[in-house]
Design a protein around this motif. Structure first.
Motif, PDB file in Angstrom:
ATOM      1  N   ASN A  89      47.576  20.540  60.817  1.00  0.00           N
ATOM      2  CA  ASN A  89      48.821  20.217  60.084  1.00  0.00           C
ATOM      3  C   ASN A  89      49.324  18.812  60.363  1.00  0.00           C
ATOM      4  O   ASN A  89      50.530  18.588  60.560  1.00  0.00           O
ATOM      5  N   ASP A 121      50.846   4.379  71.933  1.00  0.00           N
ATOM      6  CA  ASP A 121      51.568   4.903  70.779  1.00  0.00           C
ATOM      7  C   ASP A 121      51.344   6.415  70.730  1.00  0.00           C
ATOM      8  O   ASP A 121      50.884   6.998  71.723  1.00  0.00           O
ATOM      9  N   SER A 122      51.600   7.029  69.598  1.00  0.00           N
ATOM     10  CA  SER A 122      51.504   8.493  69.536  1.00  0.00           C
ATOM     11  C   SER A 122      50.093   8.996  69.799  1.00  0.00           C
ATOM     12  O   SER A 122      49.916  10.150  70.205  1.00  0.00           O
ATOM     13  N   ALA A 178      48.312   8.326  72.197  1.00  0.00           N
ATOM     14  CA  ALA A 178      48.178   8.605  73.634  1.00  0.00           C
ATOM     15  C   ALA A 178      48.374  10.090  73.913  1.00  0.00           C
ATOM     16  O   ALA A 178      47.847  10.624  74.898  1.00  0.00           O
ATOM     17  N   GLY A 179      49.118  10.768  73.033  1.00  0.00           N
ATOM     18  CA  GLY A 179      49.353  12.201  73.227  1.00  0.00           C
ATOM     19  C   GLY A 179      48.057  12.997  73.246  1.00  0.00           C
ATOM     20  O   GLY A 179      47.921  13.976  73.988  1.00  0.00           O
ATOM     21  N   THR A 180      47.106  12.602  72.420  1.00  0.00           N
ATOM     22  CA  THR A 180      45.813  13.300  72.372  1.00  0.00           C
ATOM     23  C   THR A 180      45.142  13.268  73.739  1.00  0.00           C
ATOM     24  O   THR A 180      44.611  14.270  74.219  1.00  0.00           O
ATOM     25  N   PRO A 225      48.152  14.566  59.439  1.00  0.00           N
ATOM     26  CA  PRO A 225      47.172  13.725  58.736  1.00  0.00           C
ATOM     27  C   PRO A 225      46.614  12.572  59.563  1.00  0.00           C
ATOM     28  O   PRO A 225      45.773  11.817  59.069  1.00  0.00           O
ATOM     29  N   ILE A 226      47.062  12.389  60.783  1.00  0.00           N
ATOM     30  CA  ILE A 226      46.725  11.180  61.532  1.00  0.00           C
ATOM     31  C   ILE A 226      46.093  11.446  62.898  1.00  0.00           C
ATOM     32  O   ILE A 226      45.112  10.798  63.276  1.00  0.00           O
ATOM     33  N   HIS A 227      46.609  12.404  63.613  1.00  0.00           N
ATOM     34  CA  HIS A 227      46.266  12.502  65.038  1.00  0.00           C
ATOM     35  C   HIS A 227      45.060  13.388  65.323  1.00  0.00           C
ATOM     36  O   HIS A 227      44.656  14.197  64.500  1.00  0.00           O
ATOM     37  N   GLN A 278      43.958  17.173  64.646  1.00  0.00           N
ATOM     38  CA  GLN A 278      45.160  17.954  64.959  1.00  0.00           C
ATOM     39  C   GLN A 278      45.546  18.753  63.718  1.00  0.00           C
ATOM     40  O   GLN A 278      45.605  18.207  62.614  1.00  0.00           O
ATOM     41  N   GLY A 331      46.625  12.536  76.692  1.00  0.00           N
ATOM     42  CA  GLY A 331      47.473  13.169  77.700  1.00  0.00           C
ATOM     43  C   GLY A 331      47.349  14.691  77.685  1.00  0.00           C
ATOM     44  O   GLY A 331      47.259  15.325  78.733  1.00  0.00           O
ATOM     45  N   ARG A 332      47.312  15.263  76.503  1.00  0.00           N
ATOM     46  CA  ARG A 332      47.194  16.722  76.427  1.00  0.00           C
ATOM     47  C   ARG A 332      45.851  17.197  76.985  1.00  0.00           C
ATOM     48  O   ARG A 332      45.772  18.213  77.667  1.00  0.00           O
ATOM     49  N   PRO A 340      45.454   7.925  56.847  1.00  0.00           N
ATOM     50  CA  PRO A 340      46.370   8.676  55.978  1.00  0.00           C
ATOM     51  C   PRO A 340      46.446   8.049  54.592  1.00  0.00           C
ATOM     52  O   PRO A 340      46.036   6.891  54.387  1.00  0.00           O
ATOM     53  N   ASP A 341      46.977   8.784  53.653  1.00  0.00           N
ATOM     54  CA  ASP A 341      47.075   8.296  52.269  1.00  0.00           C
ATOM     55  C   ASP A 341      47.896   7.022  52.165  1.00  0.00           C
ATOM     56  O   ASP A 341      47.773   6.274  51.198  1.00  0.00           O
TER      57      ASP A 341
END
Lengths: 220, 340
Positions: free
Chosen positions: A201, A11-12, A14-16, A203-205, A199, A18-19, A153-154
């Motif tokens: 700006n 999911d998103s 994975a971007g952490t 709330p999640i990553h 990350q 991958g970068r 997140p909220d």
């Protein structure tokens, strides 16, 4: 094409990873194939031992990843797989889903969370993601599952997020996945992700520094 | 009793802005007409308008999209190809004059400019220079794609209840022969700058208002029920060729656009103004709503603007039917592949 050291799918979150791998110059292929909510439904099928996805966009992205990996399907991979599929625990822990189950203190007791109703809901929610990883392990793949950034997140209940995470950790370990867990190094006393790993700006990553910790924990 | 004595707090700077009783600005926007969840809202304008479409979608409102990506285009490439940013795939429409041009082309295809740029064997659309990062294969493909977008603009005019336009600039580049307006200076995003053909025009109040009236009147002639909601982008200009300092040029630009939007809305019962620019730009605010580049609006600034927007619509207590995390995660994925 240089030999990939690992394949990344998820999911998103994975971007952490991958970068971080890109910044380290690690040869790898992959990234997110859908947002986390998709993996809390029946998102894949297995026919004749071959896995396929069911949502049109995901089918396309998966096809692109297979091209990148130079295989016709994920079962052909001979490199470790890092997965974040199903790690978006804030989706099943969404406030809107559970609001009517809160006790008189507007929270969730451990008895409720450990009780048969809550656990059976958890079981149904996580069945697809567990089955996905089980399939890969049964195909002889080396599978790492990365726990998500410890950020709730909220829109989600923190106690349910953590209960879902604990259950996934336990079940994935039983299946034979290696769980990438960097919580001890990256969390504060309240078990929340330290600001230096968040990350900006968002709330999640997590950020690249968190991704590097995860790569270190996986030995990659 | 004088006329000021019976006014609400919001009419006074001290009580409305400096020391509001509730501790924050309230009732900044009192909509002239209702915008309900079922109303189809088309969005167009400068980059700030992208935030509005996204916010409408996240609130479960009826954000009208009339140009969708082909099924063969991976989702990871949708943004790079300018899908899902606005109602249609025009790219940014910075000026009222460019909006008027697109409306004219949409409703009278014979008026559409046929110019195409070629660079190293690839073909680009001067009026949508960023919609295809690697260009098109042929002139015909560029023109066909431009026609698809013009169709989508026409469909939006036909189907929209509200047309939300967010101008951001007054400086625009014009072809001196065809008089067509470009969204960006030739030679910056694509194309080659030719001083004999390309000229900058800094639209003033009268010409800006005339262009806006031209666009809206043409829309109303085609769809008598359509209404317009104007809001001025708070994002300052990137650069100016007027010879003025960027700060004073930006102040001029925003002042003109704000005045055009205000006067046009005040004079027309079917046009309203929402104060995006007014909410985040004043220097006397307690906090900055801009990023470190002092130009783009920060996420908290966007949230602040949209909070007032939905409060104005009477939706302040309604929770989003789409979890916020969903949007964030979609953005994270786009960002990941955008940088790949």
């Amino acid at each position: 094409m240089a030999k990939h050291k690992f394949a990344l799918i998820g999911d998103s979150h994975a971007g952490t990873i991958g970068r971080a791998a890109r910044e380290r110059g690690i040869e790898f292929g992959g990234g997110p194939i859908a947002s986390g909510k998709e993996f809390y439904s029946d998102f894949f099928e297995v026919e004749q031992g071959r896995l396929s996805f069911v949502v049109e966009d995901t089918i396309r992205v998966y096809g692109e990843l297979c091209e990148l990996w130079d295989v016709s399907n994920i079962e052909e991979l001979d490199i470790p797989i890092i997965s974040t599929i199903g790690s978006g625990f804030h989706f099943p822990a969404a406030r809107a889903v559970w609001a009517n189950f809160r006790d008189e203190n507007l929270g969730f007791t451990q008895d409720f969370i450990a009780g048969p109703m809550c656990q059976s809901i958890f079981q149904r929610m996580q069945a697809p993601m567990l089955a996905f990883h089980q399939h890969l392990v049964e195909q002889g793949k080396t599978v790492f599952f990365a726990l998500p950034p410890q950020r709730v997140p909220d829109s989600a209940w923190a106690e349910l997020f953590r209960a879902l995470q604990n259950r996934a950790f336990s079940e994935l370990t039983k299946i034979g996945c290696s769980v990438i867990d960097v919580r001890n190094d990256t969390s504060d006393r309240e078990a929340n992700l330290l600001a230096e790993y968040c990350q900006d700006n968002d709330p999640i990553h997590g950020n690249i520094a968190l991704g590097k910790k995860m790569l270190d924990a996986a030995g990659l | 009793m004088n006329p000021y004595e019976k006014l609400d707090d919001r009419a006074f700077w001290k009580l409305g802005v400096a020391e509001p009783k509730q501790g924050e600005l309230t009732q900044v926007w009192l909509p002239k007409f209702k915008i309900e969840k079922q109303h189809a809202v088309a969005t167009a304008g400068s980059c700030f308008a992208q935030n509005i479409g996204r916010a409408l979608r996240s609130r479960g409102m009826n954000w009208l999209v009339t140009e969708n990506p082909p099924k063969t285009l991976p989702r990871s490439l949708h943004t790079a190809h300018n899908y899902g940013l606005f109602t249609f795939r025009t790219g940014n429409i910075y000026t009222p004059a460019l909006l008027a041009q697109w409306v004219r082309w949409a409703l009278d295809r014979s008026s559409m400019d046929q110019e195409v740029w070629e660079t190293d064997g690839r073909f680009f659309d001067p009026f949508r220079p960023s919609v295809r990062p690697n260009g098109f294969d042929s002139v015909e493909e560029v023109l066909a794609s431009r026609n698809v977008t013009a169709d989508a603009v026409k469909t939006a005019i036909e189907q929209a209840d509200i047309f939300l336009f967010t101008p951001g600039l007054t400086e625009a580049w014009v072809n001196t022969k065809s008089k067509s307006i470009y969204p960006a200076c030739p030679g910056t995003v694509q194309g080659t700058f030719n001083p004999d053909e390309h000229q900058c025009i800094n639209f003033g109040f009268e010409s800006g208002k005339k262009a806006l009236a031209s666009a809206f009147n043409a829309m109303r002639n085609h769809n008598p029920n359509i209404k317009m909601l104007l809001t001025v982008s708070p994002v300052p200009i990137t650069a100016t060729v007027t010879g003025h300092h960027a700060l004073t040029a930006s102040t001029y630009t925003k002042s003109v656009l704000r005045a055009v939007a205000g006067e046009f809305a005040d004079a027309n019962v079917h046009v309203d103004y929402f104060p995006s620019y007014d909410l985040v730009s004043p220097a006397m605010l307690d906090q900055s709503y801009f990023n470190e580049n002092k130009r783009t609006v920060s996420p908290s600034g966007v949230d602040y603007v949209m909070k007032h927007f939905f409060e104005g619509l009477g939706q302040e207590r309604q929770s989003s039917p789409v979890p916020m995390g969903d949007i964030v995660c979609e953005d994270e994925i786009l960002e990941y592949y955008g940088k790949a």
